[in-house]
Motif scaffolding. Structure first.
Motif, PDB file in Angstrom:
ATOM      1  N   VAL A  18       2.208 -11.283  -9.397  1.00  0.00           N
ATOM      2  CA  VAL A  18       3.003 -10.636  -8.946  1.00  0.00           C
ATOM      3  C   VAL A  18       3.820  -9.966 -10.026  1.00  0.00           C
ATOM      4  O   VAL A  18       4.513 -11.311 -10.765  1.00  0.00           O
ATOM      5  CB  VAL A  18       3.867 -10.424  -7.949  1.00  0.00           C
ATOM      6  CG1 VAL A  18       4.657  -9.366  -7.545  1.00  0.00           C
ATOM      7  CG2 VAL A  18       3.358 -10.593  -6.334  1.00  0.00           C
ATOM      8  N   ARG A  19       4.348  -9.034 -10.728  1.00  0.00           N
ATOM      9  CA  ARG A  19       4.979  -8.696 -11.884  1.00  0.00           C
ATOM     10  C   ARG A  19       5.991  -7.623 -11.962  1.00  0.00           C
ATOM     11  O   ARG A  19       5.914  -6.704 -11.576  1.00  0.00           O
ATOM     12  CB  ARG A  19       3.544  -8.610 -13.115  1.00  0.00           C
ATOM     13  CG  ARG A  19       4.473  -8.397 -14.677  1.00  0.00           C
ATOM     14  CD  ARG A  19       3.114  -7.473 -15.127  1.00  0.00           C
ATOM     15  NE  ARG A  19       2.080  -8.272 -15.495  1.00  0.00           N
ATOM     16  CZ  ARG A  19       1.610  -9.645 -16.214  1.00  0.00           C
ATOM     17  NH1 ARG A  19       2.564  -9.537 -17.040  1.00  0.00           N
ATOM     18  NH2 ARG A  19       0.538 -10.195 -16.064  1.00  0.00           N
ATOM     19  N   VAL A  31       8.447   0.740   4.880  1.00  0.00           N
ATOM     20  CA  VAL A  31       7.950   0.274   3.927  1.00  0.00           C
ATOM     21  C   VAL A  31       6.308  -0.030   3.932  1.00  0.00           C
ATOM     22  O   VAL A  31       6.128  -1.047   4.325  1.00  0.00           O
ATOM     23  CB  VAL A  31       8.711   0.381   2.812  1.00  0.00           C
ATOM     24  CG1 VAL A  31       7.861  -0.402   1.187  1.00  0.00           C
ATOM     25  CG2 VAL A  31      10.035   1.003   2.968  1.00  0.00           C
ATOM     26  N   GLY A  32       5.442   0.579   3.397  1.00  0.00           N
ATOM     27  CA  GLY A  32       3.594  -0.336   3.295  1.00  0.00           C
ATOM     28  C   GLY A  32       3.337  -0.710   2.347  1.00  0.00           C
ATOM     29  O   GLY A  32       4.092   0.028   0.847  1.00  0.00           O
ATOM     30  N   LEU A  33       2.884  -1.476   1.947  1.00  0.00           N
ATOM     31  CA  LEU A  33       2.941  -2.032   0.837  1.00  0.00           C
ATOM     32  C   LEU A  33       0.607  -1.942   0.697  1.00  0.00           C
ATOM     33  O   LEU A  33       0.497  -2.370   2.073  1.00  0.00           O
ATOM     34  CB  LEU A  33       2.725  -3.641   0.877  1.00  0.00           C
ATOM     35  CG  LEU A  33       4.208  -3.784  -0.361  1.00  0.00           C
ATOM     36  CD1 LEU A  33       4.137  -5.416  -0.403  1.00  0.00           C
ATOM     37  CD2 LEU A  33       4.045  -3.610  -1.381  1.00  0.00           C
ATOM     38  N   VAL A  34       0.872  -1.209  -0.222  1.00  0.00           N
ATOM     39  CA  VAL A  34      -1.205  -1.030  -0.268  1.00  0.00           C
ATOM     40  C   VAL A  34      -1.913  -1.405  -1.041  1.00  0.00           C
ATOM     41  O   VAL A  34      -1.163  -1.358  -2.117  1.00  0.00           O
ATOM     42  CB  VAL A  34      -2.027   0.200   0.620  1.00  0.00           C
ATOM     43  CG1 VAL A  34      -0.711   0.264   1.791  1.00  0.00           C
ATOM     44  CG2 VAL A  34      -1.413   1.164  -0.645  1.00  0.00           C
ATOM     45  N   SER A  39      -4.679  -7.838  -5.099  1.00  0.00           N
ATOM     46  CA  SER A  39      -3.237  -7.177  -5.971  1.00  0.00           C
ATOM     47  C   SER A  39      -1.996  -7.962  -6.013  1.00  0.00           C
ATOM     48  O   SER A  39      -1.107  -7.530  -6.567  1.00  0.00           O
ATOM     49  CB  SER A  39      -3.409  -5.683  -5.261  1.00  0.00           C
ATOM     50  OG  SER A  39      -3.218  -5.369  -4.363  1.00  0.00           O
ATOM     51  N   GLY A  40      -1.470  -8.657  -4.976  1.00  0.00           N
ATOM     52  CA  GLY A  40      -0.605  -9.544  -4.674  1.00  0.00           C
ATOM     53  C   GLY A  40       0.519  -9.134  -3.537  1.00  0.00           C
ATOM     54  O   GLY A  40       1.228  -9.144  -3.603  1.00  0.00           O
ATOM     55  N   LYS A  41      -0.129  -8.118  -2.569  1.00  0.00           N
ATOM     56  CA  LYS A  41       0.354  -8.188  -1.937  1.00  0.00           C
ATOM     57  C   LYS A  41       1.178  -8.955  -0.705  1.00  0.00           C
ATOM     58  O   LYS A  41       2.177  -9.393  -0.707  1.00  0.00           O
ATOM     59  CB  LYS A  41      -0.492  -7.324  -0.497  1.00  0.00           C
ATOM     60  CG  LYS A  41      -1.255  -6.161  -1.480  1.00  0.00           C
ATOM     61  CD  LYS A  41      -2.123  -4.897  -0.507  1.00  0.00           C
ATOM     62  CE  LYS A  41      -3.146  -5.821   0.139  1.00  0.00           C
ATOM     63  NZ  LYS A  41      -4.192  -5.547  -0.673  1.00  0.00           N
ATOM     64  N   SER A  42      -0.222  -9.705  -0.033  1.00  0.00           N
ATOM     65  CA  SER A  42       0.257 -11.299   0.887  1.00  0.00           C
ATOM     66  C   SER A  42       1.236 -11.956  -0.228  1.00  0.00           C
ATOM     67  O   SER A  42       2.145 -12.584   0.112  1.00  0.00           O
ATOM     68  CB  SER A  42      -0.799 -11.650   0.747  1.00  0.00           C
ATOM     69  OG  SER A  42      -1.473 -10.787   1.885  1.00  0.00           O
ATOM     70  N   THR A  43       0.992 -12.040  -1.337  1.00  0.00           N
ATOM     71  CA  THR A  43       1.573 -13.312  -2.749  1.00  0.00           C
ATOM     72  C   THR A  43       3.456 -12.998  -2.028  1.00  0.00           C
ATOM     73  O   THR A  43       4.288 -13.827  -1.511  1.00  0.00           O
ATOM     74  CB  THR A  43       1.780 -13.206  -3.700  1.00  0.00           C
ATOM     75  OG1 THR A  43       0.026 -13.505  -3.841  1.00  0.00           O
ATOM     76  CG2 THR A  43       2.007 -13.687  -4.541  1.00  0.00           C
ATOM     77  N   ALA A  44       3.911 -11.652  -2.428  1.00  0.00           N
ATOM     78  CA  ALA A  44       4.727 -10.410  -2.419  1.00  0.00           C
ATOM     79  C   ALA A  44       5.549 -11.304  -1.424  1.00  0.00           C
ATOM     80  O   ALA A  44       6.766 -10.871  -1.137  1.00  0.00           O
ATOM     81  CB  ALA A  44       5.132  -9.768  -3.103  1.00  0.00           C
ATOM     82  N   GLN A 210      -3.146  -5.098  -9.279  1.00  0.00           N
ATOM     83  CA  GLN A 210      -3.496  -6.537 -10.407  1.00  0.00           C
ATOM     84  C   GLN A 210      -1.863  -6.940 -10.565  1.00  0.00           C
ATOM     85  O   GLN A 210      -1.175  -7.382 -11.302  1.00  0.00           O
ATOM     86  CB  GLN A 210      -3.695  -6.313 -11.844  1.00  0.00           C
ATOM     87  CG  GLN A 210      -5.244  -5.481 -11.166  1.00  0.00           C
ATOM     88  CD  GLN A 210      -5.318  -5.409 -13.200  1.00  0.00           C
ATOM     89  OE1 GLN A 210      -4.863  -5.309 -13.949  1.00  0.00           O
ATOM     90  NE2 GLN A 210      -7.173  -4.722 -13.462  1.00  0.00           N
ATOM     91  N   GLY A 211      -0.741  -6.844  -9.678  1.00  0.00           N
ATOM     92  CA  GLY A 211      -0.065  -7.718  -9.729  1.00  0.00           C
ATOM     93  C   GLY A 211       1.344  -6.446  -9.516  1.00  0.00           C
ATOM     94  O   GLY A 211       2.001  -6.632  -9.530  1.00  0.00           O
TER      95      GLY A 211
END
Length: 265
Positions: A18-19, A31-34, A39-44, A210-211
């Motif tokens: 994640v960057r 708020v949704g993350l897609v 792409s880093g969603k679960s890491t965030a 890509q993060g």
């Protein structure tokens, strides 16, 4: 209570997952993350429920830096349902749901009458009452998913973090879950793979690739044919839902090349 990710970065084994992610989730908003896989969603999300510590940046709940709060205190504020949540011991459904009260209890303290009623009411909302005395290892994937969500809600958090909560759920329970979130009044950060569900459930959507956050805004602002093509590599047509007006995506399968006939002599 609002939630904010302030220039959040996560690096593991030298790889930046994640960057510089900055995202605000207003109090009481969804708020949704897609984004594509990886792409880093679960890491965030793991940084928000403290399964990971960010390499840099801050997660704020209200005005507080989350990492500076005692774990028990933060567990009273933030509840999570992780993508890889599992229950390895065959507790009953009602026992697993009651575990959501753990941050509020000391030692072997018994649940109060109000807490028992809270558990019963939450199980009823998620269609779990008839399963209350069943062992969780005997349940289907969708049933377990609803049990884990009930456990999170029983925590009585102010912020709810959900990673793919509609996994394994049938259409009816997907709709009921999203309606429940809409009416909960909680601050919700949710990862969803289904873009049409995200459009229906979320006030705002952040798109990761890509993060990095490549787009953020209302579903109407974010879910465009150009972005879907650029980020997901998929051709889609955006139409308004005939009942709600929410943007909905119609996907087209790539045409299968017609094989060239082998000449015969």
């Amino acid at each position: 209570m609002g939630l904010a990710l302030d220039e959040l970065s996560v690096a593991i084994d030298g790889k930046r997952l994640v960057r510089d992610l900055s995202l605000d989730v207003g109090a009481g908003r969804i708020v949704g993350l897609v984004g594509p896989n990886g792409s880093g969603k679960s890491t965030a999300l793991k940084c928000v429920y403290r399964a990971l510590r960010p390499t840099s940046g801050v997660v704020r709940v209200g005005v507080d830096d989350l990492t500076r709060l005692p774990l028990r205190h933060s567990a009273r504020i933030v509840a999570a349902m992780a993508q890889d949540s599992a229950v390895d011991l065959d507790f009953t459904v009602e026992e697993v749901v009651a575990l959501g009260r753990a941050p509020h209890l000391r030692g072997n303290q018994a649940l109060s009458g109000r807490e028992l009623e809270l558990c019963a009411r939450t199980m009823a909302r998620l269609d779990l009452t008839r399963l209350a005395r069943r062992g969780v290892l005997t349940l289907s994937g969708g049933e377990r998913q609803r049990v884990l969500l009930a456990r999170a809600l029983v925590q009585e958090p102010q912020i709810l973090v959900l990673d793919e909560p509609t996994n394994h759920l049938d259409v009816r329970h997907q709709i009921e879950l999203l309606s429940l979130l809409r009416g909960s009044g909680l601050t919700v950060l949710v990862v969803l793979h289904d873009l049409n569900l995200a459009a229906a459930a979320c006030d705002r959507i952040g798109v990761l690739s890509q993060g990095e956050l490549v787009a953020s805004g209302t579903p109407e602002e974010v879910l465009t044919t150009e972005l879907i093509d650029e980020v997901f590599g998929v051709k889609a047509t955006v139409v308004g839902h005939p009942l709600t007006g929410d943007p909905q995506l119609l996907y087209a399968l790539a045409p299968t090349p017609t094989p060239t006939p082998t000449p015969t002599f």
